[in-house]
Scaffold this active site. Structure first.
Site, PDB file in Angstrom:
ATOM      1  N   ARG A 165      17.563 -80.764  26.649  1.00 61.55           N
ATOM      2  CA  ARG A 165      16.751 -79.581  27.000  1.00 61.55           C
ATOM      3  C   ARG A 165      16.981 -79.116  28.438  1.00 61.55           C
ATOM      4  O   ARG A 165      16.140 -78.443  29.025  1.00 61.55           O
ATOM      5  CB  ARG A 165      15.257 -79.824  26.747  1.00 61.55           C
ATOM      6  CG  ARG A 165      14.908 -80.007  25.278  1.00 61.55           C
ATOM      7  CD  ARG A 165      13.417 -79.893  25.041  1.00 61.55           C
ATOM      8  NE  ARG A 165      13.134 -79.948  23.618  1.00 61.55           N
ATOM      9  CZ  ARG A 165      12.768 -81.056  22.963  1.00 61.55           C
ATOM     10  NH1 ARG A 165      12.648 -82.190  23.631  1.00 61.55           N
ATOM     11  NH2 ARG A 165      12.516 -81.022  21.668  1.00 61.55           N
TER      12      ARG A 165
ATOM     13  N   LYS B  24      23.673 -66.866  34.875  1.00 62.90           N
ATOM     14  CA  LYS B  24      23.932 -66.367  33.531  1.00 62.90           C
ATOM     15  C   LYS B  24      25.021 -67.226  32.887  1.00 62.90           C
ATOM     16  O   LYS B  24      26.129 -67.324  33.409  1.00 62.90           O
ATOM     17  CB  LYS B  24      24.384 -64.904  33.560  1.00 62.90           C
ATOM     18  CG  LYS B  24      23.247 -63.917  33.699  1.00 62.90           C
ATOM     19  CD  LYS B  24      23.758 -62.496  33.506  1.00 62.90           C
ATOM     20  CE  LYS B  24      22.625 -61.491  33.526  1.00 62.90           C
ATOM     21  NZ  LYS B  24      23.109 -60.104  33.333  1.00 62.90           N
TER      22      LYS B  24
ATOM     23  N   GLU C   5      35.406 -57.174  40.523  1.00 66.83           N
ATOM     24  CA  GLU C   5      34.010 -57.509  40.781  1.00 66.83           C
ATOM     25  C   GLU C   5      33.668 -57.383  42.264  1.00 66.83           C
ATOM     26  O   GLU C   5      32.508 -57.157  42.617  1.00 66.83           O
ATOM     27  CB  GLU C   5      33.709 -58.925  40.280  1.00 66.83           C
ATOM     28  CG  GLU C   5      33.896 -59.131  38.778  1.00 66.83           C
ATOM     29  CD  GLU C   5      32.742 -58.591  37.939  1.00 66.83           C
ATOM     30  OE1 GLU C   5      31.798 -57.990  38.518  1.00 66.83           O
ATOM     31  OE2 GLU C   5      32.779 -58.768  36.709  1.00 66.83           O
TER      32      GLU C   5
ATOM     33  N   LYS D 166      25.171 -60.437  45.643  1.00 67.61           N
ATOM     34  CA  LYS D 166      24.658 -60.916  44.365  1.00 67.61           C
ATOM     35  C   LYS D 166      23.432 -61.794  44.564  1.00 67.61           C
ATOM     36  O   LYS D 166      22.466 -61.702  43.789  1.00 67.61           O
ATOM     37  CB  LYS D 166      25.725 -61.668  43.585  1.00 67.61           C
ATOM     38  CG  LYS D 166      25.225 -62.063  42.200  1.00 67.61           C
ATOM     39  CD  LYS D 166      26.302 -62.387  41.212  1.00 67.61           C
ATOM     40  CE  LYS D 166      25.714 -62.543  39.814  1.00 67.61           C
ATOM     41  NZ  LYS D 166      26.735 -62.884  38.799  1.00 67.61           N
TER      42      LYS D 166
ATOM     43  N   GLU E 110      16.595 -60.349  34.960  1.00 66.85           N
ATOM     44  CA  GLU E 110      16.891 -58.959  34.608  1.00 66.85           C
ATOM     45  C   GLU E 110      15.715 -58.285  33.893  1.00 66.85           C
ATOM     46  O   GLU E 110      15.871 -57.570  32.903  1.00 66.85           O
ATOM     47  CB  GLU E 110      18.149 -58.888  33.733  1.00 66.85           C
ATOM     48  CG  GLU E 110      18.917 -57.584  33.857  1.00 66.85           C
ATOM     49  CD  GLU E 110      20.288 -57.651  33.228  1.00 66.85           C
ATOM     50  OE1 GLU E 110      20.523 -56.887  32.293  1.00 66.85           O
ATOM     51  OE2 GLU E 110      21.110 -58.471  33.671  1.00 66.85           O
TER      52      GLU E 110
ATOM     53  N   ARG F 133      18.576 -56.360  38.606  1.00 68.36           N
ATOM     54  CA  ARG F 133      19.769 -57.134  38.303  1.00 68.36           C
ATOM     55  C   ARG F 133      20.716 -56.380  37.372  1.00 68.36           C
ATOM     56  O   ARG F 133      21.920 -56.635  37.356  1.00 68.36           O
ATOM     57  CB  ARG F 133      19.387 -58.487  37.693  1.00 68.36           C
ATOM     58  CG  ARG F 133      20.603 -59.368  37.450  1.00 68.36           C
ATOM     59  CD  ARG F 133      20.251 -60.814  37.180  1.00 68.36           C
ATOM     60  NE  ARG F 133      21.474 -61.590  36.994  1.00 68.36           N
ATOM     61  CZ  ARG F 133      21.546 -62.906  37.025  1.00 68.36           C
ATOM     62  NH1 ARG F 133      20.455 -63.627  37.241  1.00 68.36           N
ATOM     63  NH2 ARG F 133      22.695 -63.533  36.850  1.00 68.36           N
TER      64      ARG F 133
ATOM     65  N   ASN G  16      25.732 -54.934  36.207  1.00 67.00           N
ATOM     66  CA  ASN G  16      26.514 -54.655  35.000  1.00 67.00           C
ATOM     67  C   ASN G  16      27.331 -53.359  35.111  1.00 67.00           C
ATOM     68  O   ASN G  16      27.882 -52.900  34.101  1.00 67.00           O
ATOM     69  CB  ASN G  16      25.578 -54.564  33.789  1.00 67.00           C
ATOM     70  CG  ASN G  16      24.944 -55.899  33.440  1.00 67.00           C
ATOM     71  OD1 ASN G  16      25.623 -56.916  33.401  1.00 67.00           O
ATOM     72  ND2 ASN G  16      23.644 -55.892  33.214  1.00 67.00           N
TER      73      ASN G  16
ATOM     74  N   HIS H  76      30.423 -52.715  32.985  1.00 66.46           N
ATOM     75  CA  HIS H  76      30.503 -53.729  31.936  1.00 66.46           C
ATOM     76  C   HIS H  76      30.269 -53.164  30.532  1.00 66.46           C
ATOM     77  O   HIS H  76      30.827 -53.689  29.563  1.00 66.46           O
ATOM     78  CB  HIS H  76      29.510 -54.855  32.216  1.00 66.46           C
ATOM     79  CG  HIS H  76      29.931 -55.759  33.334  1.00 66.46           C
ATOM     80  ND1 HIS H  76      30.129 -55.303  34.623  1.00 66.46           N
ATOM     81  CD2 HIS H  76      30.195 -57.095  33.371  1.00 66.46           C
ATOM     82  CE1 HIS H  76      30.491 -56.314  35.393  1.00 66.46           C
ATOM     83  NE2 HIS H  76      30.538 -57.412  34.662  1.00 66.46           N
TER      84      HIS H  76
ATOM     85  N   HIS I 169      33.100 -54.090  28.209  1.00 64.24           N
ATOM     86  CA  HIS I 169      32.920 -54.989  27.068  1.00 64.24           C
ATOM     87  C   HIS I 169      33.363 -54.328  25.766  1.00 64.24           C
ATOM     88  O   HIS I 169      33.897 -54.997  24.871  1.00 64.24           O
ATOM     89  CB  HIS I 169      31.459 -55.428  26.965  1.00 64.24           C
ATOM     90  CG  HIS I 169      31.052 -56.428  28.005  1.00 64.24           C
ATOM     91  ND1 HIS I 169      29.750 -56.817  28.198  1.00 64.24           N
ATOM     92  CD2 HIS I 169      31.784 -57.131  28.907  1.00 64.24           C
ATOM     93  CE1 HIS I 169      29.694 -57.712  29.179  1.00 64.24           C
ATOM     94  NE2 HIS I 169      30.921 -57.900  29.628  1.00 64.24           N
TER      95      HIS I 169
ATOM     96  N   HIS J 150      38.873 -59.772  31.399  1.00 62.58           N
ATOM     97  CA  HIS J 150      37.514 -59.275  31.635  1.00 62.58           C
ATOM     98  C   HIS J 150      37.448 -58.389  32.873  1.00 62.58           C
ATOM     99  O   HIS J 150      36.878 -57.288  32.841  1.00 62.58           O
ATOM    100  CB  HIS J 150      36.548 -60.459  31.787  1.00 62.58           C
ATOM    101  CG  HIS J 150      35.178 -60.060  32.228  1.00 62.58           C
ATOM    102  ND1 HIS J 150      34.320 -59.309  31.447  1.00 62.58           N
ATOM    103  CD2 HIS J 150      34.512 -60.282  33.392  1.00 62.58           C
ATOM    104  CE1 HIS J 150      33.193 -59.104  32.093  1.00 62.58           C
ATOM    105  NE2 HIS J 150      33.285 -59.679  33.274  1.00 62.58           N
TER     106      HIS J 150
END
Length: 368
Positions: free
Chosen positions: A121, A143, A185, A227, A237, A242, A246, A249, A253, A267
């Site tokens: 966990r 993330k 980035e 960041k 987010e 936040r 993106n 993205h 994506h 990417h």
């Protein structure tokens, strides 16, 4: 050494940036490793360059490292390798208060972090990012995720690292294409809310890509600080802050999905072209000066990143690309927020974008 704190409530940590820090990983990691052994996850490419260095440094601190070496590439962010990683960590008898090490780029960092979030966990993990993309973006912020046939990063968790060690010397072992992909980035932070940093990129980005040590450290530190500030303000987010990270993205994506999450489009290359498309779409919507949009495209193209959708020679239309966006993890009550720009350094979250307009725009870009 540059040390940047990431002030996450209840889970603060540091990003330490220094040339040669991987060779000194042992002393940095020792306070975070309770036992005399540690599990390390990496890929074949990184292991060939850095396993001996990191292994020796850990051993000098009395830490035996046990290694899982996975295939390199985006395909490793999958259910198959997530299961393999979890089984490996359980086999090493990792406990909740233990830290494991992720040594590699964004794929290894995301995969290992997600596995760590699930084992018992949730155990801890240390990020040792070896690509520019991972050093300036994916290793910071917590993330973690894997890809599925439905889309990128759709299964994951927020799980902050205990420590990040970023070594600019690791970039010396990368192909130029990978460094360029990571540079996308870096540019992103200038476009979000730091126009002077974008100007620095225009003037000095080529130095970073050529291996200039000062430019590398400056870009990594400035990006991580940006960041860290955004993530500390909106870790999961929920406040909309936040989401600015993106930028590029959503378009990117969709392009990655259309190219099968393969080496055909890395990417960072997708993000680079995605930022060009976001700028041009913003201009088309009357939000951004067309000259500024083309300035973005010009810089992206000047450093060797894709700046034209037509250049990808995709066998699809704009509607198909737009449909990929329906699987975006940012979908909210059937609508998809878009990151658009009012100018360079003026990114904002738009919640009223019509996907039909996006599809028509993409049709025009495919024919451009």
């Amino acid at each position: 050494m540059v040390v940047i704190p990431v002030a996450i409530a209840g889970a603060p940590y540091e990003v330490r940036i220094e040339a040669g820090i991987l060779a000194e990983a042992g002393p940095h990691c020792r306070p975070f490793i309770r036992k005399n052994s540690v599990a390390v996850v990496t890929d074949h490419n990184v292991a060939a360059n850095w396993r001996a260095v990191v292994e020796a440094s850990l051993a000098a601190e009395g830490i035996v490292s046990e290694w899982l070496i996975l295939p390199a590439g985006e395909g490793t962010k999958s259910w198959q390798y997530l299961a393999e990683t979890v089984d490996f960590l359980l086999g090493q008898e990792v406990e909740r208060k233990d830290n494991v090490i992720a040594l590699g780029g964004g794929v290894i960092g995301d995969l290992t972090g997600f596995a760590a979030s699930m084992v018992k966990r949730g155990c801890g993990f240390i990020q040792m990012p070896t690509t520019l993309l991972a050093q300036v973006d994916s290793s910071v912020g917590g993330k973690t995720a894997i890809n599925t046939p439905m889309g990128k990063n759709l299964v994951g968790a927020f799980h902050q690292p205990s420590l990040v060690l970023a070594d600019p010397l690791a970039l010396d072992t990368l192909p130029l294409r990978d460094t360029r992909a990571g540079y996308a980035e870096v540019v992103k932070y200038g476009l979000i809310d730091d126009a002077p940093f974008f100007e620095w990129c225009e003037a000095s980005g080529h130095k970073l890509l050529a291996g200039d040590a000062e430019a590398r450290e400056m870009a990594i530190a400035r990006s991580v600080a940006a960041k860290a500030r955004i993530v500390a303000a909106d870790e999961k987010e929920t406040a909309g802050v936040r989401a600015l990270l993106n930028l590029g993205h959503t378009f990117g994506h969709a392009l990655e999905a259309e190219t099968g999450f393969s080496d055909r489009l890395l990417h960072g290359e997708g993000v680079a072209l995605g930022m060009v498309l976001a700028a041009r779409f913003s201009a088309r919507q009357g939000l951004m000066n067309g000259q500024d949009a083309e300035r973005v495209a010009a810089h992206i193209g000047a450093v060797g990143l894709p700046a034209s959708l037509a250049a990808l020679a995709l066998d699809c239309d704009g509607r198909r690309l737009a449909d990929h966006m329906l699987h975006d993890k940012k979908m909210d009550a059937g609508t998809l927020p878009f990151l658009l720009m009012r100018g360079i350094g003026q990114t904002f979250l738009a919640k009223d974008v019509n996907l039909d307009h996006v599809a028509a725009f993409l049709d025009d870009e495919l024919a451009r």
